[in-house]
Design a protein around this motif. Sequence first.
Motif, mmCIF file in Angstrom:
data_model
loop_
_atom_site.group_PDB
_atom_site.id
_atom_site.type_symbol
_atom_site.label_atom_id
_atom_site.label_comp_id
_atom_site.label_asym_id
_atom_site.label_seq_id
_atom_site.Cartn_x
_atom_site.Cartn_y
_atom_site.Cartn_z
ATOM 1 N N VAL A 26 -15.015 -58.425 15.245
ATOM 2 C CA VAL A 26 -15.511 -59.804 15.292
ATOM 3 C C VAL A 26 -14.353 -60.764 15.136
ATOM 4 O O VAL A 26 -13.297 -60.417 14.593
ATOM 5 N N ILE A 27 -14.557 -61.986 15.608
ATOM 6 C CA ILE A 27 -13.572 -63.037 15.389
ATOM 7 C C ILE A 27 -13.637 -63.451 13.921
ATOM 8 O O ILE A 27 -14.707 -63.716 13.393
ATOM 9 N N ARG A 28 -12.498 -63.509 13.269
ATOM 10 C CA ARG A 28 -12.450 -63.862 11.855
ATOM 11 C C ARG A 28 -12.800 -65.340 11.676
ATOM 12 O O ARG A 28 -12.223 -66.217 12.328
ATOM 13 N N LYS A 29 -13.764 -65.615 10.785
ATOM 14 C CA LYS A 29 -14.130 -66.999 10.479
ATOM 15 C C LYS A 29 -13.018 -67.661 9.681
ATOM 16 O O LYS A 29 -12.402 -67.039 8.813
ATOM 17 N N ALA A 30 -12.775 -68.934 9.955
ATOM 18 C CA ALA A 30 -11.774 -69.694 9.213
ATOM 19 C C ALA A 30 -12.459 -70.457 8.084
ATOM 20 O O ALA A 30 -13.339 -71.283 8.335
ATOM 21 N N LEU A 31 -12.088 -70.176 6.854
ATOM 22 C CA LEU A 31 -12.636 -70.869 5.697
ATOM 23 C C LEU A 31 -11.716 -72.017 5.286
ATOM 24 O O LEU A 31 -10.579 -72.117 5.755
ATOM 25 N N VAL A 32 -12.203 -72.894 4.423
ATOM 26 C CA VAL A 32 -11.361 -73.960 3.893
ATOM 27 C C VAL A 32 -10.235 -73.325 3.090
ATOM 28 O O VAL A 32 -10.463 -72.487 2.205
ATOM 29 N N GLU A 33 -9.005 -73.695 3.391
ATOM 30 C CA GLU A 33 -7.851 -73.161 2.686
ATOM 31 C C GLU A 33 -7.567 -74.023 1.459
ATOM 32 O O GLU A 33 -7.286 -75.219 1.590
ATOM 33 N N LEU A 34 -7.636 -73.419 0.287
ATOM 34 C CA LEU A 34 -7.469 -74.179 -0.948
ATOM 35 C C LEU A 34 -6.025 -74.618 -1.173
ATOM 36 O O LEU A 34 -5.763 -75.501 -1.995
ATOM 37 N N ASP A 35 -5.092 -74.013 -0.438
ATOM 38 C CA ASP A 35 -3.704 -74.467 -0.508
ATOM 39 C C ASP A 35 -3.316 -75.290 0.713
ATOM 40 O O ASP A 35 -2.140 -75.600 0.925
ATOM 41 N N GLY A 36 -4.326 -75.663 1.519
ATOM 42 C CA GLY A 36 -4.079 -76.486 2.699
ATOM 43 C C GLY A 36 -4.043 -77.966 2.363
ATOM 44 O O GLY A 36 -4.589 -78.410 1.344
ATOM 45 N N ALA A 37 -3.417 -78.758 3.230
ATOM 46 C CA ALA A 37 -3.246 -80.192 2.981
ATOM 47 C C ALA A 37 -4.569 -80.947 2.832
ATOM 48 O O ALA A 37 -4.679 -81.813 1.949
ATOM 49 N N PRO A 38 -5.607 -80.683 3.644
ATOM 50 C CA PRO A 38 -6.861 -81.437 3.480
ATOM 51 C C PRO A 38 -7.487 -81.248 2.098
ATOM 52 O O PRO A 38 -7.868 -82.232 1.445
#
Length: 554
Positions: free
Chosen positions: A496-508
């Motif tokens: 399956v295509i891996r779902k992208a979750l909110v990255e807690l170390d990401g800028a947003p």
Amino acid sequence: MNLSPLQKARYQYSPKLPGMLRGGISEISVKVGAPTESVADQAKIKALFPNTYGKEEITFVKGSNTSAAKKQVVGVILSGGQAPGGHNVICGLYDAIKATDKNNVLLGFKGGPSGLIDDDFIEFTDEYINAYRNTGGFDIIGSGRTKLETEEQFKVVTEVAKKHGLTAIVIIGGDDSNTNAAVLAEYMAAHNTGVQVIGCPKTIDGDLKNEDIEASFGFDTATKTYSELIGNIERDANSAKKYWHFIKVMGRSASHVALECALETQPNICLIGEEVAAKKMSLAAIANYIADSVEKRGNNGENFGVAIIPEGIVEFVPEFSKLIAEINELLAGSKTEEFNALPDWDAKYAFIKKGLSAESFAVFEILPQFVQQQLFLERDPHGNVQVSLIESEKLFSEMVKNELAKRKAAGTYKGKFGAQHHFFGYEGRCAFPSNFDADYCYSLGYNAFMLIQYGYTGYLSKVSNISKPAEEWVAGGMPITKMMNMERRNGEDKPVIRKALVELDGAPFKFFAAHREEWAVKTSFTYPGAIQYFGPAEVCDLTTRTLALEKGQD
């Protein structure tokens, strides 16, 4: 047919293409990049996709078109839930097909993947297409959630393709739909059918993204629509000053929509499911977190506020996930009938208490009765709890109310608490696409045909650098297998295509986390207003805060 002035105006809008796709089909050439591999489980994915795995990423550039000339008969389907801009993907695909050769044909199969199986289609014409340009919805051919994943289905699709002389099929959908596109492409290649398969990335949830796919289409329009509504509610709350508004927004598997709406509107509270899971927060901890904001604001004389809650929040709470797993086991097989035959809720409650572990029953016991009962509503096709039916916005407001009653009795809370509840989902799925989504979707469709013309299959239409003006966008393609990994689905390991979750170390998220303590206490609301279609580019072509922060432009 009577049309609104906006409908008439949007028909006339000319979507902007990436620079390398402008100027005529004969001037589009291909730059071939490096071979690819899947994000994980490389050996297993390669074994499952021997004909389509490891292909190169490609980019379109200005130059002589070296593709072989042949008549193209392309089929297209819309798959899954609606997302703003889907019509423009088809319009871009159609325009590229006809610009290459007016004798080329585009067939739209109705009702999603089942249209391919049932051979239910329409041949697009200029008149038909022109009635859907730059409009919201999927009503041009409809959509559906049938999955193309069995050998029998592939044989039927192959016969339908042969009947119409299809040279390619374009599947417009989310992660599951594009996984199906990859599997279908492999089948078509393995059986030498000559039919190419191309995917286009769609989902307003925002979870079909990675280093190559910067945004899925529809996310921009949907979050702008929800943010307008949330801003309106914030203004009302700040005017009436007597209600806390608990607002649930779309996003079951990831919290991208909630985070983007929070960045746009600066509410007092926004829950991020990925953070809840990382911190292993309990339901009580979440209720206390919200109650802290309500208490501080109430003690300052501000008995109002706004809390944004992602649709799938309860699935991120470890103790709740364990409870759901135990309920699924409790009602497995014939036990559902046994449970449903019990005479009243008291008898059912006793059945539940006996069947759950002490730990899970302690969680069940603190839930309001309406949520307890929602956990035992109609099961999904696999016999599991339908988590989407749980009114989490009401669950948390009720728990906050109970916690505030304790604090009032203890003398720490001096305010008043009244709650209103909202769920924003359908309101954004078929909105008039923003200029960004109108341009992005048209480009994805136009680009999809260029991939077809150059003979690619098992590829996703890719348009990147999309935080910049459209002239600077980069068009190309990537093998769908690059996004895949193996996951456990219904008792089986599946690609399956891996779902992208909110990255807690990401800028947003980092920006949000840096400001939320202030927003929790102060009234810091911002009011985005309605989507703007006409006017200066800095207003009308504005990208999401999420994308701007990811690209360091905010």
